[in-house]
Scaffold this motif. Sequence first.
Motif, PDB file in Angstrom:
ATOM      1  N   ALA A  59       0.867  -1.189   0.000  1.00 41.26           N
ATOM      2  CA  ALA A  59       0.000   0.000   0.000  1.00 41.26           C
ATOM      3  C   ALA A  59       0.901   1.236   0.000  1.00 41.26           C
ATOM      4  O   ALA A  59       1.089   1.897   1.027  1.00 41.26           O
ATOM      5  N   TRP A  60       1.469   1.570  -1.156  1.00 40.86           N
ATOM      6  CA  TRP A  60       2.477   2.611  -1.245  1.00 40.86           C
ATOM      7  C   TRP A  60       1.951   4.017  -0.975  1.00 40.86           C
ATOM      8  O   TRP A  60       2.670   4.812  -0.343  1.00 40.86           O
ATOM      9  N   PRO A  61       0.754   4.410  -1.404  1.00 39.88           N
ATOM     10  CA  PRO A  61       0.271   5.757  -1.042  1.00 39.88           C
ATOM     11  C   PRO A  61       0.130   5.928   0.483  1.00 39.88           C
ATOM     12  O   PRO A  61       0.503   6.965   1.026  1.00 39.88           O
ATOM     13  N   SER A  62      -0.361   4.911   1.149  1.00 38.42           N
ATOM     14  CA  SER A  62      -0.481   4.971   2.598  1.00 38.42           C
ATOM     15  C   SER A  62       0.892   4.988   3.255  1.00 38.42           C
ATOM     16  O   SER A  62       1.118   5.701   4.240  1.00 38.42           O
ATOM     17  N   PHE A  63       1.824   4.204   2.731  1.00 40.32           N
ATOM     18  CA  PHE A  63       3.195   4.231   3.247  1.00 40.32           C
ATOM     19  C   PHE A  63       3.774   5.625   3.137  1.00 40.32           C
ATOM     20  O   PHE A  63       4.379   6.139   4.085  1.00 40.32           O
ATOM     21  N   PHE A  64       3.591   6.260   1.978  1.00 39.83           N
ATOM     22  CA  PHE A  64       4.145   7.591   1.753  1.00 39.83           C
ATOM     23  C   PHE A  64       3.560   8.600   2.747  1.00 39.83           C
ATOM     24  O   PHE A  64       4.302   9.392   3.327  1.00 39.83           O
ATOM     25  N   SER A  65       2.244   8.569   2.972  1.00 41.28           N
ATOM     26  CA  SER A  65       1.643   9.523   3.910  1.00 41.28           C
ATOM     27  C   SER A  65       2.127   9.276   5.338  1.00 41.28           C
ATOM     28  O   SER A  65       2.391  10.227   6.084  1.00 41.28           O
ATOM     29  N   ASN A  66       2.288   8.025   5.731  1.00 43.43           N
ATOM     30  CA  ASN A  66       2.818   7.729   7.061  1.00 43.43           C
ATOM     31  C   ASN A  66       4.277   8.149   7.176  1.00 43.43           C
ATOM     32  O   ASN A  66       4.708   8.634   8.235  1.00 43.43           O
ATOM     33  N   PHE A  67       5.038   7.986   6.118  1.00 42.93           N
ATOM     34  CA  PHE A  67       6.429   8.420   6.114  1.00 42.93           C
ATOM     35  C   PHE A  67       6.509   9.939   6.299  1.00 42.93           C
ATOM     36  O   PHE A  67       7.367  10.433   7.045  1.00 42.93           O
ATOM     37  N   ILE A  68       5.615  10.668   5.664  1.00 48.75           N
ATOM     38  CA  ILE A  68       5.577  12.128   5.818  1.00 48.75           C
ATOM     39  C   ILE A  68       5.217  12.488   7.261  1.00 48.75           C
ATOM     40  O   ILE A  68       5.797  13.416   7.838  1.00 48.75           O
ATOM     41  N   PHE A  69       4.271  11.760   7.885  1.00 46.29           N
ATOM     42  CA  PHE A  69       3.953  11.992   9.295  1.00 46.29           C
ATOM     43  C   PHE A  69       5.191  11.807  10.169  1.00 46.29           C
ATOM     44  O   PHE A  69       5.418  12.564  11.118  1.00 46.29           O
ATOM     45  N   ILE A  70       5.986  10.794   9.891  1.00 46.85           N
ATOM     46  CA  ILE A  70       7.204  10.539  10.665  1.00 46.85           C
ATOM     47  C   ILE A  70       8.186  11.696  10.497  1.00 46.85           C
ATOM     48  O   ILE A  70       8.789  12.164  11.468  1.00 46.85           O
ATOM     49  N   ILE A  71       8.355  12.177   9.280  1.00 50.71           N
ATOM     50  CA  ILE A  71       9.277  13.289   9.022  1.00 50.71           C
ATOM     51  C   ILE A  71       8.805  14.556   9.730  1.00 50.71           C
ATOM     52  O   ILE A  71       9.598  15.247  10.376  1.00 50.71           O
ATOM     53  N   ILE A  72       7.520  14.875   9.636  1.00 49.41           N
ATOM     54  CA  ILE A  72       6.995  16.073  10.292  1.00 49.41           C
ATOM     55  C   ILE A  72       7.161  15.974  11.808  1.00 49.41           C
ATOM     56  O   ILE A  72       7.608  16.919  12.457  1.00 49.41           O
ATOM     57  N   GLY A  73       6.800  14.840  12.375  1.00 52.38           N
ATOM     58  CA  GLY A  73       6.946  14.659  13.820  1.00 52.38           C
ATOM     59  C   GLY A  73       8.390  14.769  14.267  1.00 52.38           C
ATOM     60  O   GLY A  73       8.692  15.391  15.287  1.00 52.38           O
ATOM     61  N   SER A  74       9.296  14.184  13.509  1.00 51.28           N
ATOM     62  CA  SER A  74      10.722  14.264  13.843  1.00 51.28           C
ATOM     63  C   SER A  74      11.209  15.698  13.769  1.00 51.28           C
ATOM     64  O   SER A  74      11.961  16.158  14.631  1.00 51.28           O
ATOM     65  N   TRP A  75      10.790  16.416  12.743  1.00 51.18           N
ATOM     66  CA  TRP A  75      11.191  17.805  12.588  1.00 51.18           C
ATOM     67  C   TRP A  75      10.714  18.644  13.774  1.00 51.18           C
ATOM     68  O   TRP A  75      11.480  19.440  14.333  1.00 51.18           O
ATOM     69  N   VAL A  76       9.460  18.454  14.182  1.00 49.63           N
ATOM     70  CA  VAL A  76       8.925  19.209  15.320  1.00 49.63           C
ATOM     71  C   VAL A  76       9.692  18.880  16.591  1.00 49.63           C
ATOM     72  O   VAL A  76      10.071  19.770  17.350  1.00 49.63           O
ATOM     73  N   VAL A  77       9.923  17.600  16.841  1.00 46.38           N
ATOM     74  CA  VAL A  77      10.612  17.194  18.067  1.00 46.38           C
ATOM     75  C   VAL A  77      12.037  17.741  18.084  1.00 46.38           C
ATOM     76  O   VAL A  77      12.496  18.253  19.109  1.00 46.38           O
ATOM     77  N   PHE A  78      12.755  17.664  16.973  1.00 46.07           N
ATOM     78  CA  PHE A  78      14.161  18.067  16.962  1.00 46.07           C
ATOM     79  C   PHE A  78      14.377  19.551  16.741  1.00 46.07           C
ATOM     80  O   PHE A  78      15.492  20.026  16.889  1.00 46.07           O
ATOM     81  N   THR A  79      13.356  20.319  16.407  1.00 44.63           N
ATOM     82  CA  THR A  79      13.542  21.761  16.241  1.00 44.63           C
ATOM     83  C   THR A  79      12.808  22.536  17.330  1.00 44.63           C
ATOM     84  O   THR A  79      13.431  23.190  18.139  1.00 44.63           O
ATOM     85  N   THR A  80      11.505  22.461  17.343  1.00 43.80           N
ATOM     86  CA  THR A  80      10.758  23.285  18.286  1.00 43.80           C
ATOM     87  C   THR A  80      10.816  22.769  19.709  1.00 43.80           C
ATOM     88  O   THR A  80      10.668  23.539  20.648  1.00 43.80           O
TER      89      THR A  80
END
Length: 120
Positions: free
Chosen positions: A59-80
Amino acid sequence: MNEFWMTAVGALGWVGCLMCLTGYFLVSSRRIMGDSLRYHALNMGGASLLAMACVTTGAWPSFFSNFIFIIIGSWVVFTTKRAYVRARIVAVVKRGSNRESNAVVFTKESSSLLELAAMK
């Protein structure tokens, strides 16, 4: 992949789904804040498990959206949230200080934690 592993990965995908929904419920009911570390941990953990399940099913579209969630969450945790994490690290290191001289006891772990805390 044999049937046991497919079932195990599917079960982990459901756990990830529950983690994401729990985070959403807690934010919507104002029990935690949307910028809290707990919320982002629930989202990133859930998205990771869901992404793993998506890879096994293709399920590649779902994988991609979950991967984006991981990137956004990581960015928030490591920056803000860096200041919050830095303050927690400093508090942990200070707890290990020598009470008589107020000198911080340096260990291999605490010196690397102090380097992390000094990051801006």
